[in-house]
Scaffold this motif. Structure first.
Motif, PDB file in Angstrom:
ATOM      1  N   ARG A  95       6.009   8.773   6.742  1.00  0.00           N
ATOM      2  CA  ARG A  95       5.085   7.912   7.932  1.00  0.00           C
ATOM      3  C   ARG A  95       3.521   8.258   7.491  1.00  0.00           C
ATOM      4  O   ARG A  95       2.819   7.314   7.848  1.00  0.00           O
ATOM      5  CB  ARG A  95       5.370   8.764   9.280  1.00  0.00           C
ATOM      6  N   ASP A  96       3.243   9.197   6.658  1.00  0.00           N
ATOM      7  CA  ASP A  96       1.813   9.590   6.573  1.00  0.00           C
ATOM      8  C   ASP A  96       1.554   9.106   5.118  1.00  0.00           C
ATOM      9  O   ASP A  96       0.468   9.701   4.501  1.00  0.00           O
ATOM     10  CB  ASP A  96       1.597  11.091   6.712  1.00  0.00           C
ATOM     11  N   ALA A  97       2.273   8.264   4.379  1.00  0.00           N
ATOM     12  CA  ALA A  97       1.875   7.446   3.279  1.00  0.00           C
ATOM     13  C   ALA A  97       0.437   7.129   3.248  1.00  0.00           C
ATOM     14  O   ALA A  97      -0.410   6.979   2.259  1.00  0.00           O
ATOM     15  CB  ALA A  97       2.981   6.874   2.609  1.00  0.00           C
ATOM     16  N   VAL A  98       0.162   6.283   4.379  1.00  0.00           N
ATOM     17  CA  VAL A  98      -1.007   5.632   4.255  1.00  0.00           C
ATOM     18  C   VAL A  98      -1.543   6.136   5.727  1.00  0.00           C
ATOM     19  O   VAL A  98      -1.058   6.329   6.729  1.00  0.00           O
ATOM     20  CB  VAL A  98      -0.609   3.966   4.618  1.00  0.00           C
TER      21      VAL A  98
ATOM     22  N   ASP B 266      -1.468  11.156  -6.430  1.00  0.00           N
ATOM     23  CA  ASP B 266      -2.732  11.490  -6.703  1.00  0.00           C
ATOM     24  C   ASP B 266      -3.682  10.762  -6.048  1.00  0.00           C
ATOM     25  O   ASP B 266      -5.004  11.300  -5.932  1.00  0.00           O
ATOM     26  CB  ASP B 266      -2.916  11.641  -8.171  1.00  0.00           C
ATOM     27  N   LEU B 267      -3.449   9.599  -5.509  1.00  0.00           N
ATOM     28  CA  LEU B 267      -4.329   8.851  -4.625  1.00  0.00           C
ATOM     29  C   LEU B 267      -4.148   8.806  -3.310  1.00  0.00           C
ATOM     30  O   LEU B 267      -2.864   8.831  -2.804  1.00  0.00           O
ATOM     31  CB  LEU B 267      -4.343   7.409  -5.124  1.00  0.00           C
ATOM     32  N   ASP B 268      -5.286   8.764  -2.521  1.00  0.00           N
ATOM     33  CA  ASP B 268      -4.981   8.793  -0.976  1.00  0.00           C
ATOM     34  C   ASP B 268      -5.324   7.561  -0.618  1.00  0.00           C
ATOM     35  O   ASP B 268      -6.520   6.714  -0.776  1.00  0.00           O
ATOM     36  CB  ASP B 268      -6.292   9.699  -0.410  1.00  0.00           C
ATOM     37  N   VAL B 269      -4.314   6.895   0.001  1.00  0.00           N
ATOM     38  CA  VAL B 269      -4.318   5.666   0.455  1.00  0.00           C
ATOM     39  C   VAL B 269      -4.934   5.186   1.931  1.00  0.00           C
ATOM     40  O   VAL B 269      -4.260   5.658   2.793  1.00  0.00           O
ATOM     41  CB  VAL B 269      -2.954   4.532   0.050  1.00  0.00           C
TER      42      VAL B 269
ATOM     43  N   LEU C  53       0.890  -1.323   0.035  1.00  0.00           N
ATOM     44  CA  LEU C  53       0.049   0.017   0.005  1.00  0.00           C
ATOM     45  C   LEU C  53       0.869   1.227  -0.207  1.00  0.00           C
ATOM     46  O   LEU C  53       0.472   2.125  -0.747  1.00  0.00           O
ATOM     47  CB  LEU C  53      -0.800   0.056   1.368  1.00  0.00           C
ATOM     48  N   ALA C  54       1.802   1.203   0.909  1.00  0.00           N
ATOM     49  CA  ALA C  54       2.916   2.397   0.730  1.00  0.00           C
ATOM     50  C   ALA C  54       3.590   2.531  -0.584  1.00  0.00           C
ATOM     51  O   ALA C  54       3.800   3.706  -0.901  1.00  0.00           O
ATOM     52  CB  ALA C  54       3.932   2.280   2.025  1.00  0.00           C
TER      53      ALA C  54
END
Length: 404
Positions: free
Chosen positions: A248-251, A206-209, A197-198
């Motif tokens: 850290r905030d990638a997901v 462009d996508l919020d995971v 997911l990361a």
């Protein structure tokens, strides 16, 4: 109809079924108190999008009194198996007039299991959600005995829709990963999912995971979750085990109603979750990860032949897809006219009022099952905190005795 639920997933199912009933039916929805009672937030999310108000949490004694006042024609036991058995066989068994008892399963039930049937064999109707499930459970019922008929319903939340967002159509810029408490089991496997997911989040800014949680770590679920995804992610970040290019905030992690998340979804992914069917119903492309196997144990066997199975490599590339129409027709997306559960319940009520109804007889009646039934009653009648203290004391005593 009085509907009784004991956990978050069963409550969502019960609220959806009540929502599908004719408007003339009088309904009441409650949660019976057990160690897996959903939190206020989970209750609110479970009834979101339905006509049911947030359900009160009642002890077994108060549930009994409520049922006596309500005098239902039908009691929907939307609970885990042992609780269904204890409610139907003992706590609500001598209601007068005797209601029709209905139970069922809140999600994908392929392959059908004997255990699910045995615990619900004291109910007059067993509700499932595909032609395959009807056939498999009917065969088990013929073999084991007990119980009533098996009826077909659409999974109720496939037909629920989120309120239209203000300002026009919602922006679809979210990838939603739906967790499943039971699978994958190993910590390392769950960390692999988080890293995939990361990787998607880094490759597609462009996508919020979003990892859609069934429960926060402090909340209870139908099944215990040994390795909570949000906790794992925090530990990986704090221990420096995230790749250097992954912030850290990638997901992100969120709870709430699934249909609200799907309103914003450009893609959906899961290892095994009934929420995959919700995504299909809303035409959200998806992936069901097959990296850990496709089997009954992984609860994803039903997706064979759907065209939705894929790998974490596909996930990293945003390789989402839609299932085949043939698979949809055979699995959970049958025409609404094929559903017979409401008509079957109505017929049972008419027979009961006319004195023609012969109540179902549980396969678990008898002295050999009395101990298990008493344990189930304890979960219903003893406050959860007291039960937890009792379980801890029992474990300590066992460890103490092993020293001799």
């Amino acid at each position: 109809m009085l509907a009784v639920a004991d956990s978050d997933s069963y409550l969502k199912w019960a609220a959806g079924l009540l929502n599908a009933l004719p408007a003339s039916w009088i309904t009441e929805l409650t949660v019976v108190r057990t160690p897996i009672t959903p939190s206020d937030g989970q209750i609110e999310a479970a009834v979101s999008g339905t006509r049911s108000a947030p359900a009160p949490v009642l002890s077994a004694r108060r549930l009994r009194r409520s049922a006596e006042r309500f005098r239902p024609d039908v009691v929907l036991l939307a609970c885990t198996g042992p609780v269904v058995d204890a409610l139907a066989a003992e706590i609500l068994s001598d209601l007068r007039p005797r209601p029709v008892f209905v139970s069922g399963l809140p999600g994908i039930s392929v392959p059908a299991t004997e255990k699910a049937w045995l615990y619900r064999s004291g109910c007059d109707l067993f509700v499932v959600h595909s032609g395959r499930e009807v056939a498999e459970f009917s065969a088990i019922g013929r073999e084991l005995g007990g119980g009533g008929g098996v009826a077909l319903a659409r999974l109720p939340y496939l037909d629920l829709s989120a309120p239209a967002p203000q300002g026009g159509p919602a922006r679809r810029d979210r990838v939603v990963f739906a967790t499943q408490a039971k699978v994958p089991r190993r910590r390392e496997e769950r960390e692999e999912v988080l890293l995939a997911l990361a990787a998607l989040a880094v490759a597609r800014p462009d996508l919020d995971v979003v990892v859609k949680l069934r429960a926060r770590e402090s909340e209870r679920q139908t099944h215990n979750e040994r390795h909570h995804y949000e906790t794992l992610w925090t530990e990986m970040a704090e221990e420096g085990r995230l790749p250097q290019d992954v912030p850290r905030d990638a997901v992100s992690f969120a709870a709430g109603a699934m249909h609200e998340h799907l309103t914003h979804a450009a893609g959906f992914v899961t290892v095994s979750s009934t929420a995959a069917l919700e995504a299909i119903a809303r035409r959200v492309p998806l992936l069901v990860l097959s990296d850990f196997g496709v089997s009954a144990e992984m609860i994803n066997l039903v997706f064979e032949g759907s065209g939705c199975l894929g790998t974490m490599e596909d996930l990293a590339k945003a390789g989402f897809r839609m299932p085949t129409e043939e698979w949809c027709r055979a699995n959970y997306f049958h025409d609404a006219s094929a559903s017979d559960w409401i008509a079957r319940i109505s017929a049972l009520v008419e027979d009961a009022r006319a004195g023609r109804h012969v109540p179902a007889r549980s396969v678990l009646d008898g002295p050999e099952h009395a101990t298990a039934r008493r344990r189930a009653r304890l979960r219903l009648e003893v406050p959860p905190k007291v039960l937890r203290y009792g379980y801890r004391a029992k474990r300590r005593m066992r460890r103490y005795l092993k020293t001799f």
